[in-house]
Design an enzyme around this catalytic site. Structure first.
Site, mmCIF file in Angstrom:
data_model
loop_
_atom_site.group_PDB
_atom_site.id
_atom_site.type_symbol
_atom_site.label_atom_id
_atom_site.label_comp_id
_atom_site.label_asym_id
_atom_site.label_seq_id
_atom_site.Cartn_x
_atom_site.Cartn_y
_atom_site.Cartn_z
ATOM 1 C CG HIS A 73 11.354 36.930 28.951
ATOM 2 N ND1 HIS A 73 11.628 38.248 28.555
ATOM 3 C CD2 HIS A 73 11.121 36.013 27.583
ATOM 4 C CE1 HIS A 73 11.357 38.016 27.214
ATOM 5 N NE2 HIS A 73 11.277 36.890 26.859
ATOM 6 C CG ASP A 74 12.367 33.496 36.625
ATOM 7 O OD1 ASP A 74 12.616 34.540 37.149
ATOM 8 O OD2 ASP A 74 12.272 32.320 37.127
ATOM 9 C CB VAL A 77 16.444 38.501 34.138
ATOM 10 C CG1 VAL A 77 17.261 39.586 34.829
ATOM 11 C CG2 VAL A 77 16.279 38.919 32.644
ATOM 12 N N GLY A 79 19.094 34.153 36.451
ATOM 13 C CA GLY A 79 18.704 32.724 36.813
ATOM 14 C C GLY A 79 17.674 32.416 37.317
ATOM 15 C CB SER A 83 13.981 38.229 39.433
ATOM 16 O OG SER A 83 14.202 37.856 38.156
ATOM 17 C CD GLU A 95 13.536 40.579 36.255
ATOM 18 O OE1 GLU A 95 13.276 39.719 35.365
ATOM 19 O OE2 GLU A 95 14.284 40.291 37.129
ATOM 20 N N PRO A 171 17.657 39.198 25.239
ATOM 21 C CG PRO A 171 17.134 37.453 23.836
ATOM 22 C CD PRO A 171 17.098 37.792 25.403
ATOM 23 C CG HIS A 198 15.890 30.968 17.738
ATOM 24 N ND1 HIS A 198 16.206 32.425 18.283
ATOM 25 C CD2 HIS A 198 15.107 31.547 16.840
ATOM 26 C CE1 HIS A 198 15.725 33.361 17.472
ATOM 27 N NE2 HIS A 198 15.057 32.720 16.556
ATOM 28 C CB THR A 238 1.579 24.791 14.114
ATOM 29 O OG1 THR A 238 2.762 24.374 14.188
ATOM 30 C CG2 THR A 238 1.057 24.229 12.826
#
Length: 315
Positions: A73-74, A77, A79, A83, A95, A171, A198, A238
């Site tokens: 997640h860093d 957004v 790069g 942030s 954020e 996403p 993913h 797992t």
């Protein structure tokens, strides 16, 4: 009661190729980043990160998945710039106010690591590097273990963050295969690498295509007692181990979100899901290339950005 899927990385590896001793081989310098950037300025930096991450993981097995998700997640957004940690105060993280950052955890672990490093090497090690190094330790120290990854360092921190940017760039929970391919394609990541990378975003409902038995289990989870009127379920049987179980479960109708069943049916992604479910080694290998690209994505280096003294505040 609301039902939310707990987001997490489906993979925890970064190895382009493995040497005989099992250590991932990687370039020593890429786009201003390099191995052991702090070798002179803060020789104990990576050891401190390892020790603090290990302590957190011993106390809470969910730490590994949380640190990996934090890294994703860093860099998703704008790069790799830390942030995601910034906010107006320690209780208001800009954020993370985005609904797409639902369930972000272990910011306190990064805070503790940063505090320890500041006491030894003031204003030297960036928060952005701490996030990536902590993700490396999450991989290596996970249950059943993962490879020790040589992470490039030398990132610098941003002084700005935006809930709106997080809303725009993270996403959606109901992401389609087309959108998944587009998001990763913008970062020069192939479909194969994208399937390996993913991760699942929070969802307000489960996948209607899941098997009846799995749906029954989820119904029990979602009707039981919970904290803050929210129930949690993982996408992986797992979840705290280092394995490829997600792909096996998805093929057997035990996914959690619509995208799970979609990637196991779409002709562009199905062969990769099948192969990763069969071969742990091929899954690791393809994940490594994509994760390497993401972990270096738009990193601030040189004179761009700053080294924050506090992980939550601009200097």
């Amino acid at each position: 009661m609301g039902f939310e899927a707990f987001p997490m990385f489906l993979a925890m590896a970064l190895w382009a190729s493995f040497s005989a001793n099992g250590v991932a081989d990687t370039a020593e310098r890429v786009d201003g980043l390099e191995l052991h950037f702090y070798r002179d300025s803060c020789p104990s930096a990576e050891v401190i990160v390892k020790q603090k991450a290990r302590t957190s993981m011993v106390g809470d097995p969910s730490t590994a998945a949380a640190l990996l998700r934090l890294a994703f997640h860093d860099y998703q957004v704008d790069g790799c710039d830390a942030s995601v940690l910034l906010g107006d105060s320690s209780s208001l993280i800009t954020e993370t106010l985005s609904g797409k950052n639902f369930g972000i955890q272990k910011l306190d672990t990064i805070d503790e690591i940063k505090s320890s490093l500041e006491s030894v090497c003031p204003q030297t090690v960036s928060c952005a590097d701490i996030i990536q190094l902590a993700a490396r330790e999450a991989i290596f120290l996970s249950r059943q273990g993962g490879p020790y990854i040589e992470v490039l360092t030398g990132r610098r921190d941003t002084l700005a963050a935006s809930k709106e940017r997080a809303d725009e760039q993270l996403p959606e929970a109901d992401i389609s295969v087309d959108e998944l391919i587009e998001i990763f394609g913008q970062k020069n990541i192939s479909i194969e690498e994208g399937v390996a990378l993913h991760s699942l975003a929070p969802a307000a409902r489960a996948d209607p295509a899941i098997s009846p038995s799995h749906a029954f289990v989820l119904k029990i989870i979602c009707s039981g007692p919970s904290v803050s009127d929210v129930a949690f379920a993982t996408n992986d049987a797992t979840a705290i181990s280092f394995d490829n179980r997600y792909f096996i479960d998805t093929l057997n109708g035990r996914g959690l979100l619509k995208i799970d069943s979609d990637i196991s049916r779409d002709p562009r992604t199905l062969s990769h899901v099948v192969r990763f479910g069969i071969s742990l080694e091929q899954f690791f290998e393809r994940f490594s290339y994509g994760f390497s690209k993401l972990s270096n994505y738009k990193a601030l280096v040189g004179d761009v950005g700053k080294i924050r003294r506090d992980s939550r505040f601009s200097n």
